[in-house]
Design a protein around this motif. Sequence first.
Motif, PDB file in Angstrom:
ATOM      1  N   SER A   1      54.056   9.496 -30.084  1.00 59.93           N
ATOM      2  CA  SER A   1      54.924   8.453 -29.125  1.00 59.93           C
ATOM      3  C   SER A   1      55.795   8.904 -28.088  1.00 59.93           C
ATOM      4  O   SER A   1      55.427   8.807 -27.323  1.00 59.93           O
ATOM      5  N   ILE A   2      56.632  10.139 -28.663  1.00 60.61           N
ATOM      6  CA  ILE A   2      57.899  10.458 -27.819  1.00 60.61           C
ATOM      7  C   ILE A   2      56.685  11.150 -26.641  1.00 60.61           C
ATOM      8  O   ILE A   2      56.902  11.189 -25.614  1.00 60.61           O
TER       9      ILE A   2
ATOM     10  N   ILE B   1      53.813  10.721 -25.585  1.00 63.88           N
ATOM     11  CA  ILE B   1      53.237   9.408 -24.473  1.00 63.88           C
ATOM     12  C   ILE B   1      53.992   8.880 -23.681  1.00 63.88           C
ATOM     13  O   ILE B   1      54.220   8.149 -22.606  1.00 63.88           O
ATOM     14  N   TYR B   2      55.852   8.306 -24.357  1.00 63.60           N
ATOM     15  CA  TYR B   2      56.536   8.194 -23.705  1.00 63.60           C
ATOM     16  C   TYR B   2      57.593   8.752 -22.862  1.00 63.60           C
ATOM     17  O   TYR B   2      57.563   7.821 -21.532  1.00 63.60           O
ATOM     18  N   PHE B   3      57.426   9.896 -22.864  1.00 63.64           N
ATOM     19  CA  PHE B   3      57.678  10.734 -21.918  1.00 63.64           C
ATOM     20  C   PHE B   3      57.518  11.260 -21.338  1.00 63.64           C
ATOM     21  O   PHE B   3      58.113  11.435 -19.929  1.00 63.64           O
ATOM     22  N   TYR B   4      55.990  11.542 -21.398  1.00 64.01           N
ATOM     23  CA  TYR B   4      55.332  12.290 -20.602  1.00 64.01           C
ATOM     24  C   TYR B   4      55.675  13.733 -19.638  1.00 64.01           C
ATOM     25  O   TYR B   4      56.782  14.521 -20.437  1.00 64.01           O
TER      26      TYR B   4
END
Length: 445
Positions: free
Chosen positions: A232-233, A235-238
Amino acid sequence: MDKVKLGFNKLTIYKFIWLICLAIFFFTSYNFANWFTSTRSDVGSIVFKWEHSIPLWPWSIVPYWSIDLMYGLAILLVCSYRDLKILCLRLLSAQIICIICFLIFPLKFSFERPTLDGLSGLLFDILMGFDKPFNQAPSLHITLLVILWQFYASYFRNVWRYILHIWCLLIALSVLTTWQHHFFDVPTGIGVGCFCIWLWPDEGLSPIKNYQLPKQYIWSSVYFLLFALSFSIAIYFYSWALWLLWFSVTFLLVSVNYLLVGTIGFQKQTNGNFNLAVTILYLPYFVIMWINSRLWTFKNKPVDLICDNVYLGKIPSNNTLCTDHFSAIVDLCAELPIPHFNGHYNLIPVLDMTPLTIEQCQQAAEIINQHYKKGKLLVCCALGYSRSATAIIAWLLLTKRASNLDEAISMVKERRHTIVITAKQRIILLDWFLQIKKGSQYVKS
């Protein structure tokens, strides 16, 4: 002679069947993924700003194309049915996994390549005749390279092996310098290639064929949550947070090991080490576990003498092996390697934070009893607190050095105060000890 010739011809026929089937599947599935993605309007790119400085080297199309020759020759070079099956299953798995990724997460290459002349231009024109700027991550080119690189490395020796490594590095570099892939496609391709080697190992049972099903639900859930968090981290922060995808893959594999596969999933070898592909897949976990083992034990001695040449400790360092001169090691750690060791090495892999089974208690006790008279014997695990302590306790009971379980635990705890024997492990040890007493299976020490 006729039987040998017949066997050779039969193997050759199988090689060509595999080669033809893989080629048909490759072009069919690859072209389908290209066509399907070209019909979509939501295809993006994952590209970093620094990638705009990557030069276009037209000559690198030669090593780029050479992987096709390596692919076919590898299948024709194998010497046995087993090697042929393993290699082809890896290549087939690579194709299936990559095509699924291309269809679910389509990406395209975003740079426009200028018109090129000469031989390089001709090779690019042929390539563009069936290829499109899609099918990006994971790079199928890199995935196949990892598999073929590992295969050829087992055949080449001396200077030829160095030539192989240099050429394979050129192939890996060429996916960027031919402007066929962005950087993100490379590490993801390496990951899939290593996964295919892990899925179909050279030695031992494939993880998908293990039916032991240990089902350690709690620890499997813990690592699955770590997988979900890191994924999740990422994908979220890219951007650079995408490196956390490496951690997420590692945690997911560890979760699967605890739930389904067991120690086979770590594929620790009989020399106490891991092959390169497994090391790459699990590297974040290995580093975390190594740091954890040192943090928990930095105030303790590396090893403690229990009795009669039998020592209890954590996974030894090179310094420990050099100073203590052990003649044998009994290793119960599934998740950490040991340094090079010239003595008798015995591996009984057990997952971290899990108890030894009755069979493992019996096996460990017998091995300890077999080697302790020949010199200093180290029984170790990650910390030297639980798995290895259990093995020594089992040996004390098997050889009547302790008359009951509590006495055996006390003998070990007196010399290494930090040992931990869980309630579940005590029950298993007690059941095993009662079986020994009932069957009079004590051994001479």
